[in-house]
Design a protein around this motif. Structure first.
Motif, PDB file in Angstrom:
ATOM      1  N   UNK A 125      34.075  56.210 103.673  1.00  0.00           N
ATOM      2  CA  UNK A 125      34.006  55.856 105.084  1.00  0.00           C
ATOM      3  C   UNK A 125      34.235  54.354 105.206  1.00  0.00           C
ATOM      4  N   UNK A 126      34.943  53.954 106.253  1.00  0.00           N
ATOM      5  CA  UNK A 126      35.023  52.517 106.525  1.00  0.00           C
ATOM      6  C   UNK A 126      34.393  52.269 107.888  1.00  0.00           C
TER       7      UNK A 126
ATOM      8  N   UNK B  95      28.468  55.382 110.915  1.00  0.00           N
ATOM      9  CA  UNK B  95      28.102  55.364 109.500  1.00  0.00           C
ATOM     10  C   UNK B  95      28.669  54.095 108.868  1.00  0.00           C
ATOM     11  N   UNK B  96      27.858  53.307 108.201  1.00  0.00           N
ATOM     12  CA  UNK B  96      28.380  52.105 107.548  1.00  0.00           C
ATOM     13  C   UNK B  96      29.441  52.469 106.503  1.00  0.00           C
ATOM     14  N   UNK B  97      30.374  51.560 106.275  1.00  0.00           N
ATOM     15  CA  UNK B  97      31.414  51.787 105.291  1.00  0.00           C
ATOM     16  C   UNK B  97      30.846  51.972 103.897  1.00  0.00           C
ATOM     17  N   UNK B  98      31.549  52.714 103.068  1.00  0.00           N
ATOM     18  CA  UNK B  98      31.105  52.947 101.697  1.00  0.00           C
ATOM     19  C   UNK B  98      31.433  54.359 101.260  1.00  0.00           C
ATOM     20  N   UNK B  99      30.890  54.769 100.143  1.00  0.00           N
ATOM     21  CA  UNK B  99      31.064  56.132  99.653  1.00  0.00           C
ATOM     22  C   UNK B  99      29.731  56.843  99.822  1.00  0.00           C
TER      23      UNK B  99
END
Length: 68
Positions: free
Chosen positions: A40-41, A11-15
Motif C-alpha cells: 500500500x502507498x 491505510x499508511x503506506x507499507x506492506x
C-alpha cells in the motif's frame, strides 16, 4: 464461507499482512495463517482532466441527457 474480502481506507503506506480469527458467540477459533504481503502507498490517486473548448455535439435526432 468460500471467499473473504475487505476494503480499508486511510491505510499508511507499507506492506500489510492479514489473518482471520473465527468467532461466534463466546467461542473463538484458531487464527489463520498470515496472508501474502499486500503493498500500500499513502499517496492519493492522481487524475489529470483535460478541458474541452466546446462540449461534444449529440448525434442528429437525439436530445442531450438531462442534468441531475
Amino acid at each position: 464461507m468460500t471467499t473473504l474480502a475487505c476494503t480499508e481506507q486511510n491505510v499508511p503506506g507499507g506492506i500489510w499482512y492479514y489473518t482471520v480469527t473465527p468467532a461466534i458467540a463466546l467461542w473463538t477459533g484458531a487464527e489463520s495463517p498470515r496472508s501474502s504481503g499486500i503493498s500500500s502507498d499513502s499517496a492519493a490517486p492522481a487524475h489529470r482532466l483535460g478541458s474541452l473548448a466546446h462540449p461534444p455535439t449529440p448525434p442528429a435526432g437525439t436530445a442531450p441527457a438531462p442534468s441531475p
